[in-house]
Design a protein around this motif. Structure first.
Motif, short mmCIF file in Angstrom:
data_model
loop_
_atom_site.label_atom_id
_atom_site.label_comp_id
_atom_site.label_asym_id
_atom_site.label_seq_id
_atom_site.Cartn_x
_atom_site.Cartn_y
_atom_site.Cartn_z
N LYS A 34 0.83 -1.20 0.00
CA LYS A 34 0.00 0.00 0.00
C LYS A 34 0.87 1.26 0.00
CE LYS A 34 -4.11 0.26 1.98
NZ LYS A 34 -5.16 0.32 2.99
N ALA A 35 1.98 1.22 0.71
CA ALA A 35 2.88 2.37 0.76
C ALA A 35 3.49 2.65 -0.62
CB ALA A 35 3.98 2.13 1.77
N GLU A 36 3.86 1.59 -1.34
CA GLU A 36 4.43 1.78 -2.67
C GLU A 36 3.39 2.36 -3.63
OE1 GLU A 36 5.65 -2.21 -3.42
OE2 GLU A 36 7.70 -1.85 -2.73
N LYS A 37 2.15 1.86 -3.54
CA LYS A 37 1.08 2.39 -4.39
C LYS A 37 0.84 3.86 -4.09
CE LYS A 37 -1.41 -1.95 -4.70
NZ LYS A 37 -2.63 -2.66 -4.34
N LEU A 38 0.81 4.22 -2.81
CA LEU A 38 0.59 5.61 -2.41
C LEU A 38 1.72 6.50 -2.89
CD1 LEU A 38 -1.15 7.61 -0.84
CD2 LEU A 38 0.17 7.03 1.20
N LYS A 39 2.96 6.02 -2.77
CA LYS A 39 4.11 6.80 -3.22
C LYS A 39 4.04 7.03 -4.72
CE LYS A 39 9.11 6.81 -3.40
NZ LYS A 39 10.33 6.04 -3.24
N ARG A 40 3.72 5.99 -5.49
CA ARG A 40 3.63 6.12 -6.94
C ARG A 40 2.53 7.11 -7.33
NH1 ARG A 40 4.44 1.13 -10.66
NH2 ARG A 40 6.33 1.35 -9.47
N LYS A 41 1.38 7.05 -6.60
CA LYS A 41 0.27 7.94 -6.91
C LYS A 41 0.63 9.39 -6.58
CE LYS A 41 -4.67 8.61 -6.02
NZ LYS A 41 -4.57 10.05 -6.02
N THR A 42 1.28 9.62 -5.45
CA THR A 42 1.65 10.99 -5.09
C THR A 42 2.68 11.55 -6.06
OG1 THR A 42 3.27 10.16 -3.49
CG2 THR A 42 1.10 10.75 -2.64
N GLU A 43 3.61 10.71 -6.53
CA GLU A 43 4.59 11.18 -7.51
C GLU A 43 3.90 11.55 -8.83
OE1 GLU A 43 7.35 7.97 -7.76
OE2 GLU A 43 8.47 8.61 -6.00
N ALA A 44 2.93 10.76 -9.24
CA ALA A 44 2.20 11.06 -10.48
C ALA A 44 1.38 12.34 -10.32
CB ALA A 44 1.30 9.89 -10.85
N ASP A 45 0.75 12.52 -9.17
CA ASP A 45 -0.03 13.73 -8.92
C ASP A 45 0.87 14.97 -8.91
OD1 ASP A 45 -2.32 12.22 -8.74
OD2 ASP A 45 -2.38 12.22 -6.53
N LYS A 46 2.04 14.85 -8.30
CA LYS A 46 2.97 15.97 -8.23
C LYS A 46 3.45 16.34 -9.64
CE LYS A 46 7.34 17.50 -6.32
NZ LYS A 46 8.57 17.13 -5.64
N ALA A 47 3.75 15.33 -10.45
CA ALA A 47 4.20 15.59 -11.81
C ALA A 47 3.09 16.27 -12.62
CB ALA A 47 4.63 14.29 -12.48
N ALA A 48 1.85 15.86 -12.42
CA ALA A 48 0.72 16.46 -13.13
C ALA A 48 0.52 17.91 -12.69
CB ALA A 48 -0.54 15.65 -12.89
N ARG A 49 0.66 18.18 -11.39
CA ARG A 49 0.52 19.55 -10.90
C ARG A 49 1.61 20.45 -11.46
NH1 ARG A 49 -0.09 17.23 -5.89
NH2 ARG A 49 1.97 17.95 -5.30
N GLU A 50 2.85 19.94 -11.48
CA GLU A 50 3.95 20.74 -12.02
C GLU A 50 3.76 21.02 -13.50
OE1 GLU A 50 7.57 18.73 -11.10
OE2 GLU A 50 7.44 19.16 -8.97
N LEU A 51 3.27 20.04 -14.23
CA LEU A 51 3.02 20.24 -15.65
C LEU A 51 1.91 21.25 -15.88
CD1 LEU A 51 3.74 19.35 -18.52
CD2 LEU A 51 2.00 17.58 -18.30
N ASP A 52 0.85 21.17 -15.08
CA ASP A 52 -0.25 22.12 -15.21
C ASP A 52 0.22 23.53 -14.84
OD1 ASP A 52 -2.05 20.23 -16.05
OD2 ASP A 52 -2.88 19.87 -14.05
N GLY A 53 1.12 23.66 -13.90
CA GLY A 53 1.60 24.96 -13.49
C GLY A 53 2.46 25.62 -14.55
N LYS A 54 3.03 24.83 -15.42
CA LYS A 54 3.92 25.38 -16.45
C LYS A 54 3.23 25.59 -17.78
CE LYS A 54 7.92 23.44 -14.24
NZ LYS A 54 9.02 22.50 -14.29
N LYS A 55 1.94 25.31 -17.86
CA LYS A 55 1.20 25.50 -19.10
C LYS A 55 0.95 26.98 -19.34
CE LYS A 55 -1.33 21.18 -19.53
NZ LYS A 55 -2.64 20.57 -19.58
#
Length: 57
Positions: A34-55
């Motif tokens: 569960k910890a690995e799944k949560l870590k992967r999800k938070t990393e994906a969310d962070k990458a999506a937020r950073e990409l949206d911020g640079k649009k």
């Protein structure tokens, strides 16, 4: 001359290899803690937020 091949065993071998490939993909997807799944999800969310911020608008 070439070697005689039993088509039934060749077909079974091919099906077995395909099943092994699917099993490996499932082990990678479902064999996480569960910890690995949560870590992967938070990393994906962070990458999506950073990409949206640079649009640009």
């Amino acid at each position: 001359m070439s070697e005689i091949v039993n088509l039934r065993t060749a077909r079974k071998r091919k099906a077995r290899e395909a099943a092994d490939k699917d099993a490996a993909a499932n082990r990678a997807a479902f064999g996480q803690t569960k910890a690995e799944k949560l870590k992967r999800k938070t990393e994906a969310d962070k990458a999506a937020r950073e990409l949206d911020g640079k649009k640009r608008d």
